[in-house]
Design a protein around this motif. Structure first.
Motif, PDB file in Angstrom:
ATOM      1  N   LEU A 378       0.861  -1.181   0.000  1.00  0.00           N
ATOM      2  CA  LEU A 378       0.000   0.000   0.000  1.00  0.00           C
ATOM      3  C   LEU A 378       0.897   1.231   0.000  1.00  0.00           C
ATOM      4  O   LEU A 378       1.706   1.417   0.915  1.00  0.00           O
ATOM      5  CB  LEU A 378      -0.891  -0.014   1.240  1.00  0.00           C
ATOM      6  CG  LEU A 378      -2.005   1.031   1.312  1.00  0.00           C
ATOM      7  CD1 LEU A 378      -3.031   0.778   0.214  1.00  0.00           C
ATOM      8  CD2 LEU A 378      -2.666   1.005   2.675  1.00  0.00           C
ATOM      9  N   ILE A 379       0.780   2.054  -1.016  1.00  0.00           N
ATOM     10  CA  ILE A 379       1.655   3.212  -1.184  1.00  0.00           C
ATOM     11  C   ILE A 379       0.876   4.477  -0.853  1.00  0.00           C
ATOM     12  O   ILE A 379      -0.165   4.762  -1.464  1.00  0.00           O
ATOM     13  CB  ILE A 379       2.206   3.282  -2.620  1.00  0.00           C
ATOM     14  CG1 ILE A 379       2.946   1.978  -2.968  1.00  0.00           C
ATOM     15  CG2 ILE A 379       3.133   4.492  -2.779  1.00  0.00           C
ATOM     16  CD1 ILE A 379       3.323   1.862  -4.439  1.00  0.00           C
ATOM     17  N   ILE A 380       1.382   5.238   0.123  1.00  0.00           N
ATOM     18  CA  ILE A 380       0.758   6.496   0.521  1.00  0.00           C
ATOM     19  C   ILE A 380       1.803   7.606   0.467  1.00  0.00           C
ATOM     20  O   ILE A 380       2.822   7.547   1.158  1.00  0.00           O
ATOM     21  CB  ILE A 380       0.175   6.417   1.949  1.00  0.00           C
ATOM     22  CG1 ILE A 380      -0.788   5.228   2.090  1.00  0.00           C
ATOM     23  CG2 ILE A 380      -0.538   7.718   2.309  1.00  0.00           C
ATOM     24  CD1 ILE A 380      -1.289   5.015   3.502  1.00  0.00           C
ATOM     25  N   GLY A 381       1.555   8.620  -0.377  1.00  0.00           N
ATOM     26  CA  GLY A 381       2.436   9.783  -0.483  1.00  0.00           C
ATOM     27  C   GLY A 381       1.627  11.065  -0.452  1.00  0.00           C
ATOM     28  O   GLY A 381       0.406  11.045  -0.242  1.00  0.00           O
ATOM     29  N   GLU A 382       2.287  12.174  -0.676  1.00  0.00           N
ATOM     30  CA  GLU A 382       1.599  13.458  -0.613  1.00  0.00           C
ATOM     31  C   GLU A 382       0.488  13.557  -1.652  1.00  0.00           C
ATOM     32  O   GLU A 382      -0.610  14.048  -1.371  1.00  0.00           O
ATOM     33  CB  GLU A 382       2.613  14.597  -0.814  1.00  0.00           C
ATOM     34  CG  GLU A 382       3.572  14.766   0.356  1.00  0.00           C
ATOM     35  CD  GLU A 382       4.526  15.921   0.133  1.00  0.00           C
ATOM     36  OE1 GLU A 382       4.376  16.626  -0.899  1.00  0.00           O
ATOM     37  OE2 GLU A 382       5.411  16.123   0.980  1.00  0.00           O
ATOM     38  N   ASP A 383       0.736  13.105  -2.880  1.00  0.00           N
ATOM     39  CA  ASP A 383      -0.287  13.165  -3.926  1.00  0.00           C
ATOM     40  C   ASP A 383      -1.483  12.303  -3.548  1.00  0.00           C
ATOM     41  O   ASP A 383      -2.644  12.701  -3.779  1.00  0.00           O
ATOM     42  CB  ASP A 383       0.292  12.702  -5.262  1.00  0.00           C
ATOM     43  CG  ASP A 383       1.316  13.672  -5.817  1.00  0.00           C
ATOM     44  OD1 ASP A 383       1.306  14.840  -5.379  1.00  0.00           O
ATOM     45  OD2 ASP A 383       2.117  13.243  -6.683  1.00  0.00           O
ATOM     46  N   GLU A 384      -1.229  11.115  -2.979  1.00  0.00           N
ATOM     47  CA  GLU A 384      -2.334  10.225  -2.594  1.00  0.00           C
ATOM     48  C   GLU A 384      -3.166  10.854  -1.474  1.00  0.00           C
ATOM     49  O   GLU A 384      -4.402  10.757  -1.482  1.00  0.00           O
ATOM     50  CB  GLU A 384      -1.780   8.868  -2.133  1.00  0.00           C
ATOM     51  CG  GLU A 384      -1.276   7.960  -3.263  1.00  0.00           C
ATOM     52  CD  GLU A 384       0.070   8.431  -3.804  1.00  0.00           C
ATOM     53  OE1 GLU A 384       0.330   8.167  -4.993  1.00  0.00           O
ATOM     54  OE2 GLU A 384       0.835   9.063  -3.036  1.00  0.00           O
ATOM     55  N   ILE A 385      -2.505  11.523  -0.549  1.00  0.00           N
ATOM     56  CA  ILE A 385      -3.222  12.156   0.564  1.00  0.00           C
ATOM     57  C   ILE A 385      -4.136  13.262   0.035  1.00  0.00           C
ATOM     58  O   ILE A 385      -5.283  13.408   0.472  1.00  0.00           O
ATOM     59  CB  ILE A 385      -2.229  12.703   1.597  1.00  0.00           C
ATOM     60  CG1 ILE A 385      -1.476  11.547   2.278  1.00  0.00           C
ATOM     61  CG2 ILE A 385      -2.952  13.540   2.651  1.00  0.00           C
ATOM     62  CD1 ILE A 385      -0.339  11.997   3.165  1.00  0.00           C
ATOM     63  N   LYS A 386      -3.636  14.046  -0.912  1.00  0.00           N
ATOM     64  CA  LYS A 386      -4.453  15.123  -1.493  1.00  0.00           C
ATOM     65  C   LYS A 386      -5.706  14.558  -2.162  1.00  0.00           C
ATOM     66  O   LYS A 386      -6.775  15.158  -2.112  1.00  0.00           O
ATOM     67  CB  LYS A 386      -3.620  15.912  -2.507  1.00  0.00           C
ATOM     68  CG  LYS A 386      -2.545  16.787  -1.871  1.00  0.00           C
ATOM     69  CD  LYS A 386      -1.714  17.478  -2.955  1.00  0.00           C
ATOM     70  CE  LYS A 386      -0.591  18.299  -2.320  1.00  0.00           C
ATOM     71  NZ  LYS A 386       0.278  18.939  -3.359  1.00  0.00           N
ATOM     72  N   ARG A 387      -5.562  13.405  -2.800  1.00  0.00           N
ATOM     73  CA  ARG A 387      -6.707  12.801  -3.492  1.00  0.00           C
ATOM     74  C   ARG A 387      -7.574  11.975  -2.545  1.00  0.00           C
ATOM     75  O   ARG A 387      -8.633  11.474  -2.926  1.00  0.00           O
ATOM     76  CB  ARG A 387      -6.212  11.903  -4.643  1.00  0.00           C
ATOM     77  CG  ARG A 387      -5.560  12.646  -5.790  1.00  0.00           C
ATOM     78  CD  ARG A 387      -5.396  11.739  -7.000  1.00  0.00           C
ATOM     79  NE  ARG A 387      -4.528  10.607  -6.719  1.00  0.00           N
ATOM     80  CZ  ARG A 387      -3.227  10.590  -6.995  1.00  0.00           C
ATOM     81  NH1 ARG A 387      -2.636  11.666  -7.527  1.00  0.00           N
ATOM     82  NH2 ARG A 387      -2.506   9.523  -6.720  1.00  0.00           N
ATOM     83  N   GLY A 388      -7.094  11.759  -1.299  1.00  0.00           N
ATOM     84  CA  GLY A 388      -7.828  10.920  -0.351  1.00  0.00           C
ATOM     85  C   GLY A 388      -7.806   9.449  -0.729  1.00  0.00           C
ATOM     86  O   GLY A 388      -8.737   8.705  -0.419  1.00  0.00           O
ATOM     87  N   SER A 389      -6.745   9.037  -1.379  1.00  0.00           N
ATOM     88  CA  SER A 389      -6.651   7.655  -1.851  1.00  0.00           C
ATOM     89  C   SER A 389      -5.243   7.110  -1.611  1.00  0.00           C
ATOM     90  O   SER A 389      -4.333   7.848  -1.200  1.00  0.00           O
ATOM     91  CB  SER A 389      -6.996   7.574  -3.338  1.00  0.00           C
ATOM     92  OG  SER A 389      -6.034   8.286  -4.102  1.00  0.00           O
ATOM     93  N   ALA A 390      -5.069   5.840  -1.882  1.00  0.00           N
ATOM     94  CA  ALA A 390      -3.759   5.199  -1.790  1.00  0.00           C
ATOM     95  C   ALA A 390      -3.655   4.179  -2.917  1.00  0.00           C
ATOM     96  O   ALA A 390      -4.684   3.702  -3.429  1.00  0.00           O
ATOM     97  CB  ALA A 390      -3.582   4.526  -0.437  1.00  0.00           C
ATOM     98  N   LEU A 391      -2.428   3.851  -3.299  1.00  0.00           N
ATOM     99  CA  LEU A 391      -2.213   2.857  -4.350  1.00  0.00           C
ATOM    100  C   LEU A 391      -1.960   1.489  -3.715  1.00  0.00           C
ATOM    101  O   LEU A 391      -1.107   1.355  -2.827  1.00  0.00           O
ATOM    102  CB  LEU A 391      -1.012   3.252  -5.214  1.00  0.00           C
ATOM    103  CG  LEU A 391      -1.179   4.525  -6.053  1.00  0.00           C
ATOM    104  CD1 LEU A 391       0.122   4.852  -6.783  1.00  0.00           C
ATOM    105  CD2 LEU A 391      -2.323   4.371  -7.045  1.00  0.00           C
ATOM    106  N   LEU A 392      -2.705   0.506  -4.161  1.00  0.00           N
ATOM    107  CA  LEU A 392      -2.524  -0.868  -3.668  1.00  0.00           C
ATOM    108  C   LEU A 392      -1.934  -1.705  -4.785  1.00  0.00           C
ATOM    109  O   LEU A 392      -2.582  -1.915  -5.820  1.00  0.00           O
ATOM    110  CB  LEU A 392      -3.858  -1.468  -3.208  1.00  0.00           C
ATOM    111  CG  LEU A 392      -3.753  -2.867  -2.594  1.00  0.00           C
ATOM    112  CD1 LEU A 392      -3.043  -2.784  -1.242  1.00  0.00           C
ATOM    113  CD2 LEU A 392      -5.142  -3.492  -2.425  1.00  0.00           C
ATOM    114  N   ARG A 393      -0.704  -2.179  -4.558  1.00  0.00           N
ATOM    115  CA  ARG A 393      -0.017  -2.977  -5.570  1.00  0.00           C
ATOM    116  C   ARG A 393      -0.069  -4.446  -5.205  1.00  0.00           C
ATOM    117  O   ARG A 393       0.323  -4.848  -4.103  1.00  0.00           O
ATOM    118  CB  ARG A 393       1.433  -2.519  -5.710  1.00  0.00           C
ATOM    119  CG  ARG A 393       2.210  -3.281  -6.784  1.00  0.00           C
ATOM    120  CD  ARG A 393       3.514  -2.604  -7.137  1.00  0.00           C
ATOM    121  NE  ARG A 393       4.275  -3.345  -8.130  1.00  0.00           N
ATOM    122  CZ  ARG A 393       4.036  -3.338  -9.431  1.00  0.00           C
ATOM    123  NH1 ARG A 393       3.022  -2.621  -9.898  1.00  0.00           N
ATOM    124  NH2 ARG A 393       4.791  -4.018 -10.265  1.00  0.00           N
TER     125      ARG A 393
END
Length: 419
Positions: A378-393
């Protein structure tokens, strides 16, 4: 100088301990299906317990026990086998008054100061089972069936169940005398230990692993020819019941056990895939042991399994170490703060979650996740926080999805349930 483990003992590391856990869990399941309850006895006892039960002329008592004096001067021994301590507990707590039959199983280390070799350690682990209160050949066959079913449950192949009868106190003396007469002419061929023990306990010679001793006794009389009518009838019924239960076996009239307390039915489960030390499990009936140790006259039967030898026969690649379901990779302090709460929520749901506690690059964190064998990252960065989402690989499928941070726990639970 680095401090290393004592010779003859070993560490059971991740990757191997999972095999042991699997064996133990299967054993618990099988034993409890047959009505056994677990007992946990101390790992040290008064030395007299073992010298009286095992026999003073055995290798165990003479050479292999770890014995020392406590502060009161009493001799204490680290247990070399499991039956005697269980019998002691059975007598001490008067378990014979609680039921007409008592079924017990145990796991734990045993200690013998012997030459370390493949499958044999100075601290070796055993699984054991003991039954008290019933002198029935049908029970003997059932005990062998339990052992057989456990091996099938664990899926170990290439095993041969060998059985014999050691008779009883009525018929065994006649056999011992016949064996002693036979061995007199073979005395020069016997090892020093066997020569010394021949008069007191000639059966020890049959149990010797030395080549010259094995050659010397190959034409020795067999105990089956000396069984009294009661022992013969008992053993015939054991064999008959094994056929009913579809348990295959090999009759081995040379089989004796290295402990003095055995009577009637005795057995070993040997592997064709091990070397000289090929016994995976062994046991037998010991109808006089409870009485010998101060309890009421009570029949008993049991067996012990060497976990190291059994584990060595299993495919290790089928067992995985404890790998995380998800690894949380973060970029930036805010993402790390979110991960602290998130990882706690995931673990509350029973999801195995790990993260990186250092300020490492994403590439470095992905390498760590891969090394741990994580199913998802699960990848959480500044861009993901702004969008309210996270990337799940998905680390197996090499695919990637975007998930709402607020719904991550639910979404991950659903994905893991499907996979």
């Amino acid at each position: 100088m680095n401090i290393q483990a004592i010779k003859g003992v070993k560490d059971i590391l991740p990757g191997e301990v999972e095999v042991w856990q699997y064996i133990e869990n299967k054993a618990r399941s099988v034993f409890e299906t047959y009505g056994f309850s677990e007992i946990r006895a101390p790992i040290f006892e008064y030395t007299e317990l073992f010298s009286r039960s095992i026999g003073e002329t055995t290798d165990i008592v003479e050479k292999e026990m770890y014995t020392f004096e406590d502060t009161t001067g009493k001799k204490i021994t680290l247990r070399p086998e499991g039956t005697a301590p269980v019998v002691r507990a059975y007598i001490e707590h008067q378990l014979y008054n609680k039921a007409h039959i008592t079924k017990l199983y145990y796991f734990g280390p045993m200690f013998r100061h012997e030459r370390p070799q493949a499958g044999r350690y100075r601290q070796g682990y055993q699984i054991g089972a003991e039954v008290f209160g019933i002198d029935s050949p049908i029970l003997d066959a059932e005990i062998l069936s339990i052992l057989n079913n456990l091996m099938e449950a664990i899926d170990v192949k290439g095993l041969d169940l060998q059985i014999n009868s050691l008779g009883c106190k009525e018929c065994r003396p006649k056999y011992k005398e016949a064996l002693k007469q036979f061995l007199k002419d073979k005395l020069p061929l016997l090892c020093e230990n066997c020569q010394r023990r021949m008069d007191r306990n000639p059966l020890r010679v049959l149990d010797c692993k030395g080549k010259t001793c094995k050659d010397a006794v190959k034409d020795a009389p067999i105990i089956l020819d000396y069984l009294c009518d009661g022992c013969k009838k008992h053993f015939d019924k054991v064999k008959e019941t094994l056929k009913i239960l579809n348990v295959s076996y090999t009759l081995n009239p040379r089989l004796v056990r290295g402990l003095d307390y055995y009577t009637k039915t005795t057995f070993e489960l040997v592997s064709t895939n091990l070397g000289a030390q090929n016994a995976v499990a062994a046991g037998g009936r010991y109808d006089g042991l409870v009485e010998e140790l101060g309890g009421p006259k009570t029949p008993g039967i049991g067996f012990a399994i060497g976990i190291e030898r059994l584990a060595s026969l299993m495919e290790k690649d089928n067992f995985k170490t404890n790998k995380p379901d998800v690894f949380i990779a973060t970029l930036g302090d805010k993402a790390k703060d979110i991960s602290v709460s998130l990882i706690d929520s995931l673990r509350e749901k029973g999801i195995k979650a790990e993260t990186d506690y250092e300020d490492a690059s994403l590439k470095s964190q992905m390498r760590k996740a891969d090394k741990l064998g994580a199913r998802y990252v699960l990848i959480i960065g500044e861009d993901e926080i702004k969008r309210g989402s996270a990337l799940l690989r998905d680390m197996e499928k090499k695919t990637q999805d975007s998930l709402s941070i607020d719904a991550l726990v639910h979404a991950l639970s659903a994905k893991l349930a499907v996979s």
